[in-house]
Design a protein around this motif. Sequence first.
Motif, PDB file in Angstrom:
ATOM      1  N   MET A   1       0.853  -1.201   0.000  1.00 11.87           N
ATOM      2  CA  MET A   1       0.000   0.000   0.000  1.00 11.87           C
ATOM      3  C   MET A   1       0.882   1.241   0.000  1.00 11.87           C
ATOM      4  O   MET A   1       1.845   1.328   0.746  1.00 11.87           O
ATOM      5  N   SER A   2       0.570   2.207  -0.870  1.00 16.48           N
ATOM      6  CA  SER A   2       1.387   3.407  -0.977  1.00 16.48           C
ATOM      7  C   SER A   2       1.056   4.368   0.154  1.00 16.48           C
ATOM      8  O   SER A   2      -0.068   4.403   0.658  1.00 16.48           O
ATOM      9  N   HIS A   3       2.025   5.140   0.536  1.00 16.10           N
ATOM     10  CA  HIS A   3       1.843   6.125   1.596  1.00 16.10           C
ATOM     11  C   HIS A   3       2.128   7.509   1.020  1.00 16.10           C
ATOM     12  O   HIS A   3       3.022   7.684   0.188  1.00 16.10           O
ATOM     13  N   ASP A   4       1.355   8.496   1.456  1.00 15.74           N
ATOM     14  CA  ASP A   4       1.560   9.881   1.029  1.00 15.74           C
ATOM     15  C   ASP A   4       2.700  10.460   1.852  1.00 15.74           C
ATOM     16  O   ASP A   4       2.569  10.653   3.059  1.00 15.74           O
ATOM     17  N   LEU A   5       3.821  10.699   1.195  1.00 16.05           N
ATOM     18  CA  LEU A   5       5.018  11.164   1.891  1.00 16.05           C
ATOM     19  C   LEU A   5       5.189  12.682   1.819  1.00 16.05           C
ATOM     20  O   LEU A   5       6.222  13.207   2.237  1.00 16.05           O
ATOM     21  N   ARG A   6       4.206  13.368   1.286  1.00 15.52           N
ATOM     22  CA  ARG A   6       4.326  14.826   1.211  1.00 15.52           C
ATOM     23  C   ARG A   6       4.359  15.425   2.623  1.00 15.52           C
ATOM     24  O   ARG A   6       3.682  14.921   3.533  1.00 15.52           O
ATOM     25  N   PRO A   7       5.113  16.512   2.820  1.00 20.44           N
ATOM     26  CA  PRO A   7       5.101  17.172   4.134  1.00 20.44           C
ATOM     27  C   PRO A   7       3.736  17.765   4.434  1.00 20.44           C
ATOM     28  O   PRO A   7       2.942  18.039   3.530  1.00 20.44           O
ATOM     29  N   LEU A   8       3.479  17.969   5.717  1.00 23.49           N
ATOM     30  CA  LEU A   8       2.189  18.471   6.170  1.00 23.49           C
ATOM     31  C   LEU A   8       2.227  19.984   6.365  1.00 23.49           C
ATOM     32  O   LEU A   8       3.262  20.559   6.691  1.00 23.49           O
ATOM     33  N   ALA A   9       1.084  20.602   6.186  1.00 25.95           N
ATOM     34  CA  ALA A   9       0.909  22.021   6.503  1.00 25.95           C
ATOM     35  C   ALA A   9      -0.541  22.226   6.906  1.00 25.95           C
ATOM     36  O   ALA A   9      -1.436  21.502   6.467  1.00 25.95           O
ATOM     37  N   ILE A  10      -0.757  23.200   7.761  1.00 26.95           N
ATOM     38  CA  ILE A  10      -2.112  23.554   8.186  1.00 26.95           C
ATOM     39  C   ILE A  10      -2.420  24.960   7.693  1.00 26.95           C
ATOM     40  O   ILE A  10      -1.610  25.881   7.872  1.00 26.95           O
ATOM     41  N   ALA A  11      -3.573  25.129   7.057  1.00 27.18           N
ATOM     42  CA  ALA A  11      -4.011  26.439   6.577  1.00 27.18           C
ATOM     43  C   ALA A  11      -5.177  26.907   7.440  1.00 27.18           C
ATOM     44  O   ALA A  11      -6.220  26.247   7.484  1.00 27.18           O
ATOM     45  N   ILE A  12      -4.975  28.008   8.130  1.00 32.06           N
ATOM     46  CA  ILE A  12      -6.021  28.592   8.969  1.00 32.06           C
ATOM     47  C   ILE A  12      -6.568  29.807   8.228  1.00 32.06           C
ATOM     48  O   ILE A  12      -5.902  30.835   8.109  1.00 32.06           O
ATOM     49  N   MET A  13      -7.762  29.653   7.702  1.00 36.91           N
ATOM     50  CA  MET A  13      -8.373  30.638   6.819  1.00 36.91           C
ATOM     51  C   MET A  13      -9.592  31.239   7.503  1.00 36.91           C
ATOM     52  O   MET A  13     -10.050  30.739   8.535  1.00 36.91           O
ATOM     53  N   ARG A 187      -2.965  25.789 -14.654  1.00 32.82           N
ATOM     54  CA  ARG A 187      -2.258  26.548 -13.639  1.00 32.82           C
ATOM     55  C   ARG A 187      -0.836  26.035 -13.502  1.00 32.82           C
ATOM     56  O   ARG A 187      -0.435  25.056 -14.110  1.00 32.82           O
ATOM     57  N   GLY A 188      -0.089  26.696 -12.659  1.00 31.86           N
ATOM     58  CA  GLY A 188       1.268  26.263 -12.379  1.00 31.86           C
ATOM     59  C   GLY A 188       1.277  25.049 -11.467  1.00 31.86           C
ATOM     60  O   GLY A 188       0.247  24.411 -11.225  1.00 31.86           O
ATOM     61  N   THR A 189       2.408  24.737 -10.932  1.00 35.33           N
ATOM     62  CA  THR A 189       2.565  23.556 -10.093  1.00 35.33           C
ATOM     63  C   THR A 189       1.864  23.755  -8.754  1.00 35.33           C
ATOM     64  O   THR A 189       2.048  24.760  -8.082  1.00 35.33           O
ATOM     65  N   ARG A 190       1.050  22.757  -8.384  1.00 38.71           N
ATOM     66  CA  ARG A 190       0.397  22.809  -7.079  1.00 38.71           C
ATOM     67  C   ARG A 190       1.433  22.635  -5.981  1.00 38.71           C
ATOM     68  O   ARG A 190       2.475  22.017  -6.178  1.00 38.71           O
ATOM     69  N   LEU A 191       1.122  23.158  -4.806  1.00 38.03           N
ATOM     70  CA  LEU A 191       2.020  23.031  -3.671  1.00 38.03           C
ATOM     71  C   LEU A 191       2.149  21.553  -3.282  1.00 38.03           C
ATOM     72  O   LEU A 191       1.141  20.892  -3.010  1.00 38.03           O
ATOM     73  N   PRO A 192       3.363  21.007  -3.256  1.00 34.86           N
ATOM     74  CA  PRO A 192       3.535  19.572  -2.969  1.00 34.86           C
ATOM     75  C   PRO A 192       3.488  19.261  -1.475  1.00 34.86           C
ATOM     76  O   PRO A 192       4.409  18.668  -0.905  1.00 34.86           O
ATOM     77  N   PHE A 193       2.426  19.680  -0.834  1.00 31.08           N
ATOM     78  CA  PHE A 193       2.212  19.463   0.594  1.00 31.08           C
ATOM     79  C   PHE A 193       0.815  18.873   0.790  1.00 31.08           C
ATOM     80  O   PHE A 193      -0.087  19.097  -0.027  1.00 31.08           O
ATOM     81  N   ARG A 194       0.625  18.131   1.861  1.00 35.72           N
ATOM     82  CA  ARG A 194      -0.715  17.773   2.320  1.00 35.72           C
ATOM     83  C   ARG A 194      -1.183  18.887   3.239  1.00 35.72           C
ATOM     84  O   ARG A 194      -0.548  19.153   4.265  1.00 35.72           O
ATOM     85  N   VAL A 195      -2.265  19.539   2.876  1.00 40.17           N
ATOM     86  CA  VAL A 195      -2.711  20.730   3.604  1.00 40.17           C
ATOM     87  C   VAL A 195      -4.086  20.490   4.215  1.00 40.17           C
ATOM     88  O   VAL A 195      -5.030  20.108   3.522  1.00 40.17           O
ATOM     89  N   LEU A 196      -4.187  20.707   5.512  1.00 37.20           N
ATOM     90  CA  LEU A 196      -5.472  20.690   6.208  1.00 37.20           C
ATOM     91  C   LEU A 196      -6.004  22.113   6.229  1.00 37.20           C
ATOM     92  O   LEU A 196      -5.411  23.004   6.839  1.00 37.20           O
ATOM     93  N   LYS A 197      -7.135  22.341   5.550  1.00 31.23           N
ATOM     94  CA  LYS A 197      -7.717  23.681   5.472  1.00 31.23           C
ATOM     95  C   LYS A 197      -8.802  23.823   6.534  1.00 31.23           C
ATOM     96  O   LYS A 197      -9.815  23.112   6.499  1.00 31.23           O
ATOM     97  N   LEU A 198      -8.588  24.740   7.457  1.00 34.60           N
ATOM     98  CA  LEU A 198      -9.539  25.020   8.525  1.00 34.60           C
ATOM     99  C   LEU A 198     -10.058  26.447   8.358  1.00 34.60           C
ATOM    100  O   LEU A 198      -9.272  27.397   8.361  1.00 34.60           O
ATOM    101  N   VAL A 199     -11.355  26.606   8.220  1.00 33.79           N
ATOM    102  CA  VAL A 199     -11.963  27.930   8.085  1.00 33.79           C
ATOM    103  C   VAL A 199     -12.592  28.304   9.424  1.00 33.79           C
ATOM    104  O   VAL A 199     -13.455  27.596   9.936  1.00 33.79           O
ATOM    105  N   LEU A 200     -12.148  29.425   9.991  1.00 32.79           N
ATOM    106  CA  LEU A 200     -12.760  29.968  11.210  1.00 32.79           C
ATOM    107  C   LEU A 200     -13.749  31.053  10.804  1.00 32.79           C
ATOM    108  O   LEU A 200     -13.362  32.055  10.188  1.00 32.79           O
TER     109      LEU A 200
END
Length: 318
Positions: A1-13, A187-200
């Motif tokens: 099983m493949s694993h997503d090895l992209r780095p993580l980031a959190i987006a607080i929007m 578009r250009g290259t997407r950001l190569p990160f796994r991003v959790l988008k949280l909207v407050l």
Amino acid sequence: MSHDLRPLAIAIMGPTASGKTAFALDVAERFGGEIVSVDSALVYRGLDIGAAKPTVDEQARVPHHLLDVRDPWQTCSAAEFALDARRALDDIVSRGRLPVLAGGTGLYFQALLEGLAAMPAADAALRADLAAEARARGWPALHADLARVDPVAAARIHATDPQRIQRALEVYRLTGKPISTWQQEARGTRLPFRVLKLVLAPADRAVLHERIAHRFDLMLEQGFLEELHRLRRLPDMQAVASPLDLPAVRAVGYRQAWEYLDGQGTEADFRERAIAATRQLAKRQLTWLRGELDARWFDPATDRARLEQALALFLPTS
């Protein structure tokens, strides 16, 4: 099983005054993060009180990036922001830290996370011609020109937004193709990160409006108008022929304050116009955020448990 090895980031929007700064600080402190500001006003030096820039103490608590990277008489395009932000993200990850993206500028988020279409570079001579036209005819007239050649872009761009009107007309006159068509293409290259988008966003719009008014009154008490007096006295600002066309001065609150210091209306009028403009900004931000289909929405006053659960599910346990 493949694993997503992209780095993580959190987006607080979220819309302005929704509590993003406090929550981003809390998340960064608890999870070993550094904050990358995604705000088109906070990139400018000297826009501190009126832009709700994180305080010196807050910046000391957690490293911040993309604050104070331009002088207020300069510009910072979305493409330039995205390039600087990607460098900051790579640097943060290289040190084993968690990037926490925090802000409310949709175009900056879009440029960073999704990339931008490869549109033609700015043309100084054409921009000068457009600025001269605007001085002679007014930006609403140029917005009407834009509506004739690119109604899709004109519907998104306000008639009092000279920077975006200028860019849209510039692209059309350089290429003969509407900027909206360019933007719909690859578009250009997407950001190569796994991003959790949280909207407050408060569920009750009246709560957000109350927060906006309270925060603006606090800014006035803290010396917002004195801050703008200092900016106006800077020699490089005084050398600008049309300061109200600068992106920094067009930031919400700053335009209304600048006009008030130019003698337009009373201080009470200025306050009401600035608060109304901030509410309109929040409305535009919420409209954009509804298009972020992979974002999760939370009321910061009532959804703390759900926020914590979202963070716990996204971040690896040690």
